[in-house]
Motif scaffolding. Structure first.
Motif, short mmCIF file in Angstrom:
data_model
loop_
_atom_site.label_atom_id
_atom_site.label_comp_id
_atom_site.label_asym_id
_atom_site.label_seq_id
_atom_site.Cartn_x
_atom_site.Cartn_y
_atom_site.Cartn_z
N ARG A 161 -3.73 4.91 -2.25
CA ARG A 161 -3.56 5.03 -1.04
C ARG A 161 -4.67 5.88 -0.29
N TRP A 209 7.03 2.66 0.54
CA TRP A 209 6.72 1.27 0.21
C TRP A 209 7.89 0.49 -0.07
N GLY A 233 2.42 4.85 1.82
CA GLY A 233 1.86 5.77 2.62
C GLY A 233 2.33 5.49 4.01
N TRP A 272 -1.98 5.29 -8.22
CA TRP A 272 -1.05 4.87 -6.86
C TRP A 272 -1.73 5.95 -5.76
N PRO A 304 0.78 -1.35 -0.11
CA PRO A 304 0.01 -0.12 -0.16
C PRO A 304 0.76 1.25 -0.19
#
Length: 266
Positions: free
Chosen positions: A218, A135, A130, A214, A128
């Motif tokens: 998030r 990541w 964040g 993306w 994921p």
């Protein structure tokens, strides 16, 4: 290990990647697995192919100084031509949506295998991102890949005998990171068509390309409907998309008409 099932395992993160080792060890419980994988990171190279590649023995099989497509061709033609299937992964980072299918080295390895008429499974892990940890620094433990490895093991054991590859050339599998004790359920999906690539020119000779999908993932701002790969993974399920490798063609009356008038116009 089963003597009746043999697999060629490749990836695009490189043969020493954590996800690759996790998948190798899990699949080795049910099959004779030979690694033929890039010696280093070859992410997002698509089906790029080389003329000559260097190969060296590795404790898992063979390390290739080349791309995932190189590995499949070299593996199926020269190093391990008698396998029942090819598995590519487990990639660190999801490969979701129709637009990534030709971009991903992981998926491209499965596509290359399909042209050899060898069933293939591409496997990726949704990280994921964040929070406080980038990541790239997440999914550093083989246990983080548990949903991906469990689903792939199940498919390897059952999909061939069930006739899955009589209709699909390859499967694109995307799994969420492992949470809790139980495995994530499998959902059969289709690739999402959401596409939000942007490009910004700074006026000084640099254009920055950015995939806004993306950001939306998030933020849990995904409009993808039920049944799509991205929706399944965001909802905590393992997405399995059955796909075909050759590009499809259709009859186009308008194009036929243009062809008929070509010689009259040149």
């Amino acid at each position: 290990m089963s003597d009746s099932l043999s697999l060629l395992l490749t990836n695009d993160d490189g043969i020493d990647a954590v996800g690759f080792r996790a998948l190798y060890e899990t699949l080795s419980e049910v099959a004779d697995v030979t690694a033929v994988a890039p010696a280093d990171d070859q992410s997002a190279v698509g089906r790029k192919l080389s003329n000559d590649v260097s190969v060296r023995e590795h404790d898992l099989g063979y390390a290739i100084e080349g791309t995932p497509a190189d590995c499949v061709v070299a593996g199926l033609e020269a190093l391990r031509p008698d396998v029942d299937a090819v598995v590519a992964g487990c990639n660190k980072g999801a490969n979701l949506g129709a637009y990534v299918l030709g971009r991903s080295g992981t998926v491209s390895a499965a596509v290359e295998s399909a042209f050899f008429d060898v069933p293939a499974i591409a496997v990726s892990l949704y990280v994921p991102g964040g929070g406080d940890t980038p990541w790239q620094e997440q999914a550093s433990d083989p246990e983080d890949f548990r949903n991906a490895t469990a689903a792939t093991k199940f498919l390897v054991e059952h999909a061939l005998g069930a006739g899955v590859f009589e209709q699909a050339e390859y499967l694109n599998v995307n799994a969420p990171m492992a949470e809790g004790d139980g495995p994530a359920p499998i959902e059969i999906t289709r690739p999402s068509t959401l596409y939000e690539m942007t490009a910004e020119h700074d006026g000084n000779g640099t254009i920055t390309l950015h995939d806004r999908v993306w950001d939306r993932m998030r933020a849990d701002d995904i409009p993808d409907p039920e049944g799509t790969d991205r929706r399944a993974v965001v909802d905590g399920k393992v997405s399995v998309s059955p796909l075909t490798a050759p590009h499809t063609t259709e009859h186009h009356e308008a194009l036929d008409a243009l062809a008929e008038t070509y010689l009259d116009t040149v």
